[in-house]
Design a protein around this motif. Structure first.
Motif, PDB file in Angstrom:
ATOM      1  N   UNK A 149       0.849  -1.195   0.000  1.00 32.39           N
ATOM      2  CA  UNK A 149       0.000   0.000   0.000  1.00 32.39           C
ATOM      3  C   UNK A 149       0.881   1.239   0.000  1.00 32.39           C
ATOM      4  N   UNK A 150       0.889   1.956  -1.103  1.00 25.88           N
ATOM      5  CA  UNK A 150       1.711   3.160  -1.200  1.00 25.88           C
ATOM      6  C   UNK A 150       1.044   4.323  -0.469  1.00 25.88           C
ATOM      7  N   UNK A 151       1.828   5.221   0.087  1.00 33.85           N
ATOM      8  CA  UNK A 151       1.233   6.446   0.626  1.00 33.85           C
ATOM      9  C   UNK A 151       0.721   7.299  -0.531  1.00 33.85           C
ATOM     10  N   UNK A 152      -0.254   8.126  -0.269  1.00 33.46           N
ATOM     11  CA  UNK A 152      -0.708   9.055  -1.300  1.00 33.46           C
ATOM     12  C   UNK A 152       0.381  10.087  -1.566  1.00 33.46           C
ATOM     13  N   UNK A 153       0.293  10.741  -2.700  1.00 30.07           N
ATOM     14  CA  UNK A 153       1.258  11.806  -2.997  1.00 30.07           C
ATOM     15  C   UNK A 153       1.177  12.890  -1.935  1.00 30.07           C
ATOM     16  N   UNK A 154      -0.049  13.281  -1.582  1.00 29.53           N
ATOM     17  CA  UNK A 154      -0.205  14.324  -0.563  1.00 29.53           C
ATOM     18  C   UNK A 154       0.385  13.878   0.773  1.00 29.53           C
ATOM     19  N   UNK A 155       0.169  12.587   1.122  1.00 32.14           N
ATOM     20  CA  UNK A 155       0.701  12.071   2.379  1.00 32.14           C
ATOM     21  C   UNK A 155       2.217  12.081   2.397  1.00 32.14           C
ATOM     22  N   UNK A 156       2.826  11.690   1.278  1.00 29.57           N
ATOM     23  CA  UNK A 156       4.283  11.693   1.239  1.00 29.57           C
ATOM     24  C   UNK A 156       4.825  13.110   1.312  1.00 29.57           C
ATOM     25  N   UNK A 157       4.201  14.043   0.606  1.00 29.06           N
ATOM     26  CA  UNK A 157       4.657  15.432   0.647  1.00 29.06           C
ATOM     27  C   UNK A 157       4.616  15.958   2.082  1.00 29.06           C
ATOM     28  N   UNK A 158       3.567  15.606   2.832  1.00 32.39           N
ATOM     29  CA  UNK A 158       3.461  16.069   4.219  1.00 32.39           C
ATOM     30  C   UNK A 158       4.631  15.581   5.066  1.00 32.39           C
ATOM     31  N   UNK A 159       5.095  14.349   4.825  1.00 37.30           N
ATOM     32  CA  UNK A 159       6.219  13.835   5.615  1.00 37.30           C
ATOM     33  C   UNK A 159       7.524  14.541   5.284  1.00 37.30           C
ATOM     34  N   UNK A 214      17.938  13.297  -1.094  1.00 33.81           N
ATOM     35  CA  UNK A 214      17.488  12.669   0.148  1.00 33.81           C
ATOM     36  C   UNK A 214      16.744  13.686   1.005  1.00 33.81           C
ATOM     37  N   UNK A 215      16.021  13.216   2.033  1.00 32.81           N
ATOM     38  CA  UNK A 215      15.351  14.153   2.943  1.00 32.81           C
ATOM     39  C   UNK A 215      16.294  15.038   3.748  1.00 32.81           C
ATOM     40  N   UNK A 216      17.602  14.812   3.650  1.00 24.33           N
ATOM     41  CA  UNK A 216      18.549  15.765   4.231  1.00 24.33           C
ATOM     42  C   UNK A 216      18.662  17.003   3.360  1.00 24.33           C
ATOM     43  N   UNK A 217      18.170  16.926   2.123  1.00 29.96           N
ATOM     44  CA  UNK A 217      18.176  18.041   1.190  1.00 29.96           C
ATOM     45  C   UNK A 217      17.858  17.571  -0.211  1.00 29.96           C
ATOM     46  N   UNK A 253      14.789  16.305  -8.103  1.00 32.17           N
ATOM     47  CA  UNK A 253      14.980  15.087  -7.327  1.00 32.17           C
ATOM     48  C   UNK A 253      13.786  14.828  -6.421  1.00 32.17           C
ATOM     49  N   UNK A 254      13.227  15.888  -5.852  1.00 27.77           N
ATOM     50  CA  UNK A 254      12.030  15.746  -5.026  1.00 27.77           C
ATOM     51  C   UNK A 254      10.893  15.139  -5.851  1.00 27.77           C
ATOM     52  N   UNK A 255      10.671  15.682  -7.036  1.00 26.04           N
ATOM     53  CA  UNK A 255       9.629  15.150  -7.927  1.00 26.04           C
ATOM     54  C   UNK A 255       9.949  13.705  -8.310  1.00 26.04           C
ATOM     55  N   UNK A 256      11.188  13.456  -8.670  1.00 27.07           N
ATOM     56  CA  UNK A 256      11.599  12.115  -9.086  1.00 27.07           C
ATOM     57  C   UNK A 256      11.342  11.089  -7.983  1.00 27.07           C
ATOM     58  N   UNK A 267       7.536  21.336 -10.063  1.00 25.71           N
ATOM     59  CA  UNK A 267       6.815  20.991  -8.840  1.00 25.71           C
ATOM     60  C   UNK A 267       5.732  19.972  -9.139  1.00 25.71           C
ATOM     61  N   UNK A 268       5.130  19.428  -8.085  1.00 25.31           N
ATOM     62  CA  UNK A 268       4.064  18.433  -8.212  1.00 25.31           C
ATOM     63  C   UNK A 268       2.747  19.090  -7.827  1.00 25.31           C
TER      64      UNK A 268
END
Length: 235
Positions: free
Chosen positions: A144-154, A166-169, A174-177, A226-227
Motif C-alpha cells: 500500500x503506497x502512501x498518497x502523494x499528498x501524504x508523502x509530501x506532508x512527511x 534525500x530528505x537531508x536536502x 529530485x524531489x519530484x523524481x 513541482x508536483x
C-alpha cells in the motif's frame, strides 16, 4: 575474480555524492542512493574517484570509490533481484538488534535493501556491503503506497540542496523524481528532461494531483518543477 570483469557496482552508503568533476569542490550534480546500481565508466589518475552512470536514471558523474561495492554485471543483477525492499520513512537507523544494539547504518527514503523475516515488529535487512541488522517493519515500503499528498506532508521542511536526492536536502527535480518513483512512475533526473517526457495539458484543463508544473527562464525548456496537489497548490 578478474578485476577487468568488475564493470558495475552497488552503492553502499545511505547517499553518495555524484560530482561533475573528480574533486570535492566540484559542483554536486546529484546523489546516488544506497542499493542503486551503476556502470563503471572510468577512474581518476589517483584512483580515488570513479566515473559512473546510474542505472536508475542514466545520470553520470564522479563519486568516491569508498561508497561502492564493485561487482560483475551478473552479481549486480542478482542484487537487484533480491533488494526489493525500499526504505519508506525519511530517515531510519539499522541496528544490530531488534530496536536495540549498536548502529549499523542510517538509511534514507528510497534506499534499497535485502529484507528478511519480520519478528516482533522488526525486519532483518542486509546492506549492499554485507552488513546486517534490523529496521522497524514500518520503515520499509508495503504494497500500500502512501498518497502523494501524504508523502509530501512527511517531507515538509526539507531543506533545498542543489543536487540533493534525500530528505537531508532535495533539489526540485529530485524531489519530484523520488515522490513519483514511490508511485511507480520513473522519471529522468533533471527538470528539463522531465519536461520532455511529459505531455502538455490542453488549454483550460486544471492540473490533477500528481501532474507536473514546470517553470522556465527565457530560452530554456524548463528550469524548475513541482508536483500539483490540487486546488491550485503544488509542492
Amino acid at each position: 575474480m578478474s578485476a577487468s570483469r568488475l564493470t558495475h557496482a552497488v552503492v553502499s552508503l545511505p547517499a553518495l555524492d555524484l560530482r561533475t568533476e573528480p574533486r570535492h569542490a566540484a559542483e554536486l550534480g546529484s546523489q546516488l542512493l544506497m542499493g542503486e546500481t551503476v556502470r563503471l565508466l572510468g577512474r581518476s589518475a589517483d584512483a580515488g574517484w570513479v566515473r559512473v552512470r546510474n542505472d536508475a536514471d542514466g545520470y553520470t558523474g564522479w563519486v568516491r570509490g569508498w561508497g561502492l561495492v564493485e561487482a560483475t554485471a551478473a552479481r549486480v543483477a542478482r542484487w537487484r533481484t533480491k533488494a526489493r525492499a525500499r526504505v519508506a520513512v525519511p530517515l531510519g537507523q539499522v541496528l544490530t538488534g531488534r530496536g536495540t544494539g549498536a548502529a549499523v547504518s542510517p538509511v534514507f527514503l528510497g534506499d534499497r535493501l535485502i529484507a528478511g523475516r519480520t519478528v516482533n515488529g522488526y525486519r532483518a535487512v542486509e546492506l549492499p556491503d554485507g552488513r546486517r541488522g534490523y529496521l522497524p517493519a514500518s520503515a520499509l515500503g508495503t504494497a500500500k503506497r502512501p498518497s502523494i499528498e501524504g508523502r509530501v506532508l512527511t517531507l515538509l521542511g526539507t531543506p533545498y540542496l542543489w543536487g540533493g536526492r534525500t530528505p537531508a536536502g532535495y533539489d526540485c527535480s529530485a524531489f519530484v523524481q523520488q515522490v513519483l518513483l514511490e508511485q511507480g512512475v520513473s522519471l529522468p533526473r533533471d527538470a528539463k528532461d522531465q519536461c520532455r517526457r511529459c505531455r502538455p495539458l490542453p488549454a483550460g484543463v486544471e492540473p490533477r494531483v500528481g501532474d507536473l508544473i514546470f517553470f522556465r527562464r527565457p530560452k530554456e525548456k524548463a528550469s524548475h518543477v513541482g508536483i500539483a496537489l490540487g486546488g491550485g497548490y503544488y509542492a
